[in-house]
Design a protein around this motif. Structure first.
Motif, short mmCIF file in Angstrom:
data_model
loop_
_atom_site.label_atom_id
_atom_site.label_comp_id
_atom_site.label_asym_id
_atom_site.label_seq_id
_atom_site.Cartn_x
_atom_site.Cartn_y
_atom_site.Cartn_z
N THR A 207 0.83 -1.21 0.00
CA THR A 207 0.00 0.00 0.00
C THR A 207 0.85 1.25 0.00
OG1 THR A 207 -1.73 -1.19 1.20
CG2 THR A 207 -1.85 1.21 1.19
N SER A 208 1.88 1.28 0.83
CA SER A 208 2.75 2.46 0.87
C SER A 208 3.64 2.56 -0.36
CB SER A 208 3.62 2.43 2.14
OG SER A 208 2.81 2.42 3.30
N LEU A 209 4.16 1.41 -0.80
CA LEU A 209 5.08 1.43 -1.93
C LEU A 209 4.39 1.86 -3.21
CD1 LEU A 209 7.93 0.89 -2.90
CD2 LEU A 209 7.32 -1.52 -3.23
N VAL A 210 3.12 1.51 -3.40
CA VAL A 210 2.44 1.90 -4.63
C VAL A 210 2.24 3.42 -4.67
CG1 VAL A 210 0.06 1.68 -3.80
CG2 VAL A 210 0.57 1.27 -6.20
N MET A 211 2.01 4.05 -3.52
CA MET A 211 1.89 5.51 -3.50
C MET A 211 3.23 6.17 -3.83
SD MET A 211 -0.66 6.49 -0.37
CE MET A 211 -0.56 8.20 -0.89
N VAL A 212 4.31 5.61 -3.28
CA VAL A 212 5.63 6.16 -3.57
C VAL A 212 5.94 6.07 -5.06
CG1 VAL A 212 8.11 5.80 -3.20
CG2 VAL A 212 6.54 5.70 -1.26
N LEU A 213 5.70 4.90 -5.64
CA LEU A 213 5.99 4.73 -7.06
C LEU A 213 5.08 5.60 -7.92
CD1 LEU A 213 6.56 0.86 -7.24
CD2 LEU A 213 8.27 2.67 -7.36
N ASN A 214 3.84 5.78 -7.50
CA ASN A 214 2.93 6.64 -8.25
C ASN A 214 3.48 8.06 -8.33
OD1 ASN A 214 0.23 7.29 -9.46
ND2 ASN A 214 0.09 8.55 -7.62
N GLU A 215 3.96 8.59 -7.18
CA GLU A 215 4.52 9.94 -7.17
C GLU A 215 5.78 10.02 -8.02
OE1 GLU A 215 3.13 12.54 -5.82
OE2 GLU A 215 1.48 11.41 -4.93
N LEU A 216 6.67 9.03 -7.87
CA LEU A 216 7.93 9.07 -8.61
C LEU A 216 7.71 8.96 -10.11
CD1 LEU A 216 10.19 6.86 -6.31
CD2 LEU A 216 10.14 9.36 -6.47
N LEU A 217 6.78 8.10 -10.52
CA LEU A 217 6.52 7.92 -11.95
C LEU A 217 5.90 9.18 -12.55
CD1 LEU A 217 5.22 4.25 -11.90
CD2 LEU A 217 7.30 5.06 -13.01
N LEU A 218 4.95 9.78 -11.85
CA LEU A 218 4.33 11.00 -12.36
C LEU A 218 5.36 12.12 -12.46
CD1 LEU A 218 0.89 11.01 -10.54
CD2 LEU A 218 1.27 10.92 -13.00
N ASN A 219 6.21 12.27 -11.45
CA ASN A 219 7.25 13.29 -11.50
C ASN A 219 8.21 13.03 -12.65
OD1 ASN A 219 6.92 15.30 -9.40
ND2 ASN A 219 7.10 13.61 -7.96
N ALA A 220 8.58 11.74 -12.85
CA ALA A 220 9.51 11.42 -13.92
C ALA A 220 8.94 11.79 -15.28
CB ALA A 220 9.85 9.92 -13.87
N VAL A 221 7.63 11.53 -15.48
CA VAL A 221 7.01 11.81 -16.78
C VAL A 221 6.78 13.30 -16.96
CG1 VAL A 221 4.97 11.44 -18.20
CG2 VAL A 221 5.94 9.54 -16.90
N GLU A 222 6.17 13.94 -15.95
CA GLU A 222 5.77 15.34 -16.12
C GLU A 222 6.96 16.30 -16.08
OE1 GLU A 222 2.84 16.29 -13.24
OE2 GLU A 222 1.25 15.17 -14.24
N HIS A 223 7.92 16.04 -15.20
CA HIS A 223 8.99 17.01 -14.99
C HIS A 223 10.28 16.62 -15.70
CE1 HIS A 223 6.00 18.36 -12.35
NE2 HIS A 223 6.28 17.55 -11.34
N GLY A 224 10.39 15.35 -16.08
CA GLY A 224 11.53 14.98 -16.90
C GLY A 224 11.30 15.30 -18.36
N PHE A 225 10.01 15.32 -18.77
CA PHE A 225 9.66 15.58 -20.18
C PHE A 225 8.47 16.54 -20.20
CE2 PHE A 225 10.89 11.18 -19.41
CZ PHE A 225 12.07 11.10 -20.14
N PRO A 226 8.71 17.83 -19.85
CA PRO A 226 7.61 18.80 -19.76
C PRO A 226 7.07 19.16 -21.15
CG PRO A 226 9.70 19.91 -19.55
CD PRO A 226 10.01 18.45 -19.60
N PRO A 227 5.87 19.79 -21.21
CA PRO A 227 5.35 20.26 -22.49
C PRO A 227 6.30 21.26 -23.14
CG PRO A 227 3.65 20.28 -20.80
CD PRO A 227 4.95 20.01 -20.11
N ALA A 228 6.17 21.40 -24.44
CA ALA A 228 7.11 22.23 -25.20
C ALA A 228 7.11 23.67 -24.72
CB ALA A 228 6.77 22.18 -26.69
N ASP A 229 5.92 24.20 -24.32
CA ASP A 229 5.87 25.60 -23.91
C ASP A 229 6.48 25.84 -22.54
OD1 ASP A 229 3.97 24.18 -22.62
OD2 ASP A 229 2.37 25.69 -22.81
N GLU A 230 6.77 24.72 -21.79
CA GLU A 230 7.39 24.87 -20.48
C GLU A 230 8.87 24.51 -20.51
OE1 GLU A 230 5.41 22.68 -17.49
OE2 GLU A 230 3.41 23.42 -18.00
#
Length: 531
Positions: free
Chosen positions: A399-422
């Motif tokens: 239960t705890s590990l899935v929340m941690v991975l959810n945050e890390l994966l979202l951060n990796a996708v959104e902030h490692g590869f931001p939209p072009a205008d950002e």
């Protein structure tokens, strides 16, 4: 210590089929040892000069052992194993000779040739010898029970020499129960009881039969006793099959709130059916506990199912609220909460379909990773890949590990590869991402965007990494002082609930790498988490 197969393959020229037959004997010969009141040693010939190697040994639970030291792996030749040579070369049971001494213990030697029947059902060549060695230090006048045990043991020994024992094992069956001490009934060729041990008599009494078993037609008795006519018919048919020389599967008989497990074995020395041996065991309490556990497991699964439904309802309410909020920052916060609640619901959904408080975590990670690429606010197509296996994890870790991975994966996708205008702009002061600096490096446009989740176990620790090949971390980034909610959730869960460690750092080939180390040995879940 080497196994039977290892010893046989290293020191002999036995065929794989021969070794498999020896394995079957070693898997079922506790019955013969207990009936014989003797140690059984499985000897295989090593050389043509009469040397033998002991590849397996079993001690009786009904009498003292003749050997204080284990004999497996011992190679012996000469006069000490002359009786084995006679049984092997002549293909007959050897019972001659005077008692021998093992230290201070007098013992009687016997040797039983082991045959493997051919595909045509004929007795094949002798492939090994079973030594039956009885401790004579406690010899006394045998009782009726002991005489019946010994008579039955001699019949089974002859069946080993004929190649008809042990019988084929049915799929899913074990050899642990019932045993001789649980209860023994011997039948004649007509199916009538000629002897019943006291424990067997007690087991039938609990089913509701108070009279003596001797003289009873056991198949007919099973039909009368069983509460379910179908169970009674199956149990009776098993007795009749054993009388015909077949080896039926184990059967259970339920009557008057009690349950008895039965195992019927044909007695066919020299190929002549002379009756059957029926082992019985009262398993009433075992089945009662099984039913209680089944009820408990069903209740726990239903609870997880309802928790999952409630979490989905909460997520739906938050999603509905997010649509009504005009402030962008508040809408983003609500949508993030929806994703966090949904990730927890995934664990409870998996637990609701499991009979244990543990989950196969790989499937959960794959679903969370897939969801991260679908909901992340980025215009870039990011690939997700899992390397290694998380295996089975207890619910308290999952239960705890899935929340941690959810945050890390979202951060990796959104902030490692931001939209072009950002990509070329600093992050906003209020709603900025957790891992994004004011000035970020350029990502290599020739590299396919990808996030890799890796997992492996080492010394009761789970090592997890989430790696991306995006634009990476700034030099001034400090994970310990990060003020964003996602990073705070990750730190709190890893160091608190999971009792582990986390490190955020620049990847070796660019991008960002999050390294987690989580202990798996956690009280009652230690053994299960290592499964």
């Amino acid at each position: 210590m080497s196994t039977l197969r290892d010893l046989a393959e290293e020191h002999t020229h036995l065929r794989p089929a021969d070794i498999d037959h020896l394995h079957r004997i070693a898997g079922d010969w506790q019955l013969l040892s207990d009936l014989s009141f003797a140690d059984l040693l499985l000897w295989v010939p090593v050389d043509a000069d009469g040397t033998f190697l002991c590849v397996a040994q079993v001690r009786p639970t009904t009498a003292p052992t003749a050997y204080q030291d284990d004999q497996v792996g011992r190679i012996v030749g000469g006069p000490e194993v002359a009786h084995l040579g006679v049984a092997y070369s002549q293909g007959r049971i050897w019972r001659e000779g005077d008692p021998v001494w093992y230290g201070d213990v007098p013992a009687r030697h016997e040797a039983i040739p082991v045959r493997l029947r051919t595909a045509e059902g004929e007795a094949g060549e002798v492939i090994a010898v079973v030594g039956r060695d009885t401790n004579l230090s406690t010899a006394r006048t045998p009782s009726q029970l002991e005489l019946n045990y010994l008579t039955t043991a001699d019949d089974l020994a002859q069946m080993i020499a004929d190649g008809t024992f042990p019988p084929p094992r049915h799929p899913g069956e074990t050899t642990s129960a019932p045993r001789v001490g649980d209860g023994l009934v011997r039948l004649d060729a007509g199916g009538k009881v000629t002897y019943a041990s006291p424990n067997a008599q007690s087991a039938y009494r609990r089913l509701g039969y108070a009279s003596h078993l001797v003289g009873e037609d056991l198949a007919a008795l099973h039909r009368r006793l069983a509460g379910d006519p179908l169970d009674g018919t199956e149990a009776a048919n098993g007795i009749l099959a054993a009388l015909r020389g077949e080896a039926p599967p184990r059967r259970e008989i339920d009557a008057r709130g009690a349950t008895m497990l039965t195992r019927a074995l044909p007695l066919m020395p020299a190929g002549v059916p002379i009756g059957a041996l029926v082992l019985v065991r009262d398993i009433t309490e075992v089945r009662r506990r099984d039913r209680a556990l089944i009820t408990k497991d069903a209740t726990i699964r239903e609870i997880h199912h309802r928790v999952k439904n409630n979490l989905q309802t909460v997520a739906a309410l938050l999603r509905l609220q997010a649509r009504r909020v005009a402030m962008p920052e508040a809408r983003v916060a609500l949508e993030e909460s929806v994703r966090r609640v949904a990730s927890i619901a995934l664990v409870h959904e998996t637990l609701s379909m499991s009979s244990d408080e543990a989950v196969e975590f790989d499937g959960i990670v794959d679903r969370v990773a897939s969801a991260a690429t679908e909901v992340a606010a980025t215009e870039v197509s990011v690939g997700m890949r899992r390397r290694g296996s998380f295996g089975v994890l207890p619910a308290e870790i999952a239960t705890s590990l899935v929340m941690v991975l959810n945050e890390l994966l979202l951060n990796a996708v959104e902030h490692g590869f931001p939209p072009a205008d950002e990509a070329d702009e600093p992050a906003p002061a209020v709603a900025g991402p957790d891992f994004v600096p004011a000035v970020v490096p350029e990502a290599d446009p020739s590299v396919r965007p990808e996030v890799v989740v890796s997992a492996h176990r080492f010394r009761k620790m789970l090592h997890v990494s989430v790696t991306d090949n995006g634009r990476g971390l700034p030099p001034e980034f400090d994970a310990e002082r990060g003020s964003r909610l996602g990073l705070q959730i990750v730190r709190a869960l890893v160091t608190g609930e999971l009792r582990g460690t986390i490190e955020l750092r620049a990847g070796a080939n660019g991008g960002t790498e999050a390294m987690l180390v989580v202990p798996l040995a956690r009280g009652a879940h230690e053994g299960r988490s290592q499964a």
